[in-house]
Design a protein around this motif. Structure first.
Motif, mmCIF file in Angstrom:
data_model
loop_
_atom_site.group_PDB
_atom_site.id
_atom_site.type_symbol
_atom_site.label_atom_id
_atom_site.label_comp_id
_atom_site.label_asym_id
_atom_site.label_seq_id
_atom_site.Cartn_x
_atom_site.Cartn_y
_atom_site.Cartn_z
ATOM 1 N N ASN A 5 0.902 -1.022 0.088
ATOM 2 C CA ASN A 5 0.045 -0.065 0.073
ATOM 3 C C ASN A 5 0.763 1.199 -0.067
ATOM 4 O OD1 ASN A 5 -2.403 -1.365 -0.215
ATOM 5 N ND2 ASN A 5 -2.655 -1.234 2.006
ATOM 6 N N LYS A 6 1.797 1.210 0.755
ATOM 7 C CA LYS A 6 3.047 2.508 1.039
ATOM 8 C C LYS A 6 3.453 2.433 -0.378
ATOM 9 C CE LYS A 6 5.290 5.494 3.020
ATOM 10 N NZ LYS A 6 4.734 6.842 3.386
ATOM 11 N N SER A 7 4.026 1.526 -1.277
ATOM 12 C CA SER A 7 4.621 1.588 -2.508
ATOM 13 C C SER A 7 3.750 1.984 -3.283
ATOM 14 C CB SER A 7 5.077 0.031 -2.854
ATOM 15 O OG SER A 7 5.788 -0.016 -4.123
ATOM 16 N N ILE A 8 2.491 1.567 -3.394
ATOM 17 C CA ILE A 8 1.415 2.137 -4.422
ATOM 18 C C ILE A 8 1.247 3.648 -4.299
ATOM 19 C CG2 ILE A 8 -0.858 2.228 -5.088
ATOM 20 C CD1 ILE A 8 -0.648 -0.821 -4.702
ATOM 21 N N GLU A 9 1.364 4.316 -3.129
ATOM 22 C CA GLU A 9 1.229 5.711 -2.965
ATOM 23 C C GLU A 9 2.477 6.382 -3.419
ATOM 24 O OE1 GLU A 9 -1.200 7.634 -1.975
ATOM 25 O OE2 GLU A 9 -2.654 5.831 -2.288
ATOM 26 N N ASN A 24 14.993 11.203 -11.377
ATOM 27 C CA ASN A 24 14.863 10.062 -10.821
ATOM 28 C C ASN A 24 15.526 10.288 -9.193
ATOM 29 O OD1 ASN A 24 13.783 8.943 -12.907
ATOM 30 N ND2 ASN A 24 15.061 7.177 -12.851
ATOM 31 N N LYS A 25 16.928 10.982 -9.216
ATOM 32 C CA LYS A 25 17.549 11.332 -7.994
ATOM 33 C C LYS A 25 16.744 12.218 -7.108
ATOM 34 C CE LYS A 25 22.376 12.208 -6.463
ATOM 35 N NZ LYS A 25 23.600 12.348 -6.998
ATOM 36 N N GLU A 26 16.202 13.120 -7.643
ATOM 37 C CA GLU A 26 15.467 14.007 -6.882
ATOM 38 C C GLU A 26 14.346 13.511 -6.201
ATOM 39 O OE1 GLU A 26 16.600 18.182 -9.248
ATOM 40 O OE2 GLU A 26 14.964 16.830 -10.194
ATOM 41 N N LYS A 36 17.191 3.772 -8.057
ATOM 42 C CA LYS A 36 17.051 2.439 -8.944
ATOM 43 C C LYS A 36 15.590 1.950 -8.779
ATOM 44 C CE LYS A 36 18.599 -2.294 -9.661
ATOM 45 N NZ LYS A 36 19.644 -3.243 -9.418
ATOM 46 N N THR A 37 15.020 2.211 -7.478
ATOM 47 C CA THR A 37 13.393 1.931 -7.204
ATOM 48 C C THR A 37 12.779 2.943 -8.094
ATOM 49 O OG1 THR A 37 14.278 1.286 -5.129
ATOM 50 C CG2 THR A 37 11.727 1.732 -5.662
ATOM 51 N N VAL A 38 13.088 4.010 -8.042
ATOM 52 C CA VAL A 38 12.210 5.077 -8.823
ATOM 53 C C VAL A 38 12.389 4.600 -10.357
ATOM 54 C CG1 VAL A 38 11.842 7.625 -9.453
ATOM 55 C CG2 VAL A 38 12.615 6.980 -7.003
ATOM 56 N N GLY A 39 13.491 4.406 -10.701
ATOM 57 C CA GLY A 39 13.690 4.080 -12.118
ATOM 58 C C GLY A 39 12.702 2.848 -12.569
ATOM 59 N N LEU A 40 12.619 1.883 -11.727
ATOM 60 C CA LEU A 40 11.780 0.826 -11.859
ATOM 61 C C LEU A 40 10.324 1.219 -11.993
ATOM 62 C CD1 LEU A 40 13.658 -1.947 -9.717
ATOM 63 C CD2 LEU A 40 13.334 -1.955 -12.152
ATOM 64 N N TRP A 41 9.880 2.176 -10.874
ATOM 65 C CA TRP A 41 8.567 2.426 -10.854
ATOM 66 C C TRP A 41 8.126 3.536 -12.243
ATOM 67 C CZ3 TRP A 41 8.865 5.062 -5.411
ATOM 68 C CH2 TRP A 41 8.691 3.979 -4.327
#
Length: 93
Positions: A5-9, A24-26, A36-41
């Motif tokens: 749930n937190k990940s979706i938000e 992505n870094k910001e 890297k997580t932001v990149g995947l999202w």
């Protein structure tokens, strides 16, 4: 690992920040996650976002051309604006 749930938000927040011009870094720093997580999202979202911008730009160009052409039927202009409003409803751009 982030609970789902937190990940979706966080993913929704990442998309909003990306639309506002953050990289992505910001985004990662603001959301306290790894870049890297932001990149995947955002991997698939970025492609959809760029395609939507191209389509929206083309629609706006066609609307301007239609409005400047006295031979354009009102129904054609209405259809172009209806198409453009779909992008607002989809909240992509």
């Amino acid at each position: 690992r982030i609970p789902s749930n937190k990940s979706i938000e966080l993913q929704k927040e990442a998309k909003e920040l990306y639309k506002k011009g953050f990289n992505n870094k910001e985004i990662a720093k603001k959301l306290s996650v790894q870049p890297k997580t932001v990149g995947l999202w955002l991997k698939h979202f970025k492609d959809e976002f760029l395609e939507a911008i191209k389509t929206k730009t083309l629609l706006i160009k066609r609307i301007n051309e239609a409005l400047s052409n006295p031979k354009t039927k009102p129904s054609e202009i209405k259809d172009l604006f209806a198409s453009l409003s779909l992008y607002k409803k989809a909240d992509i751009v």
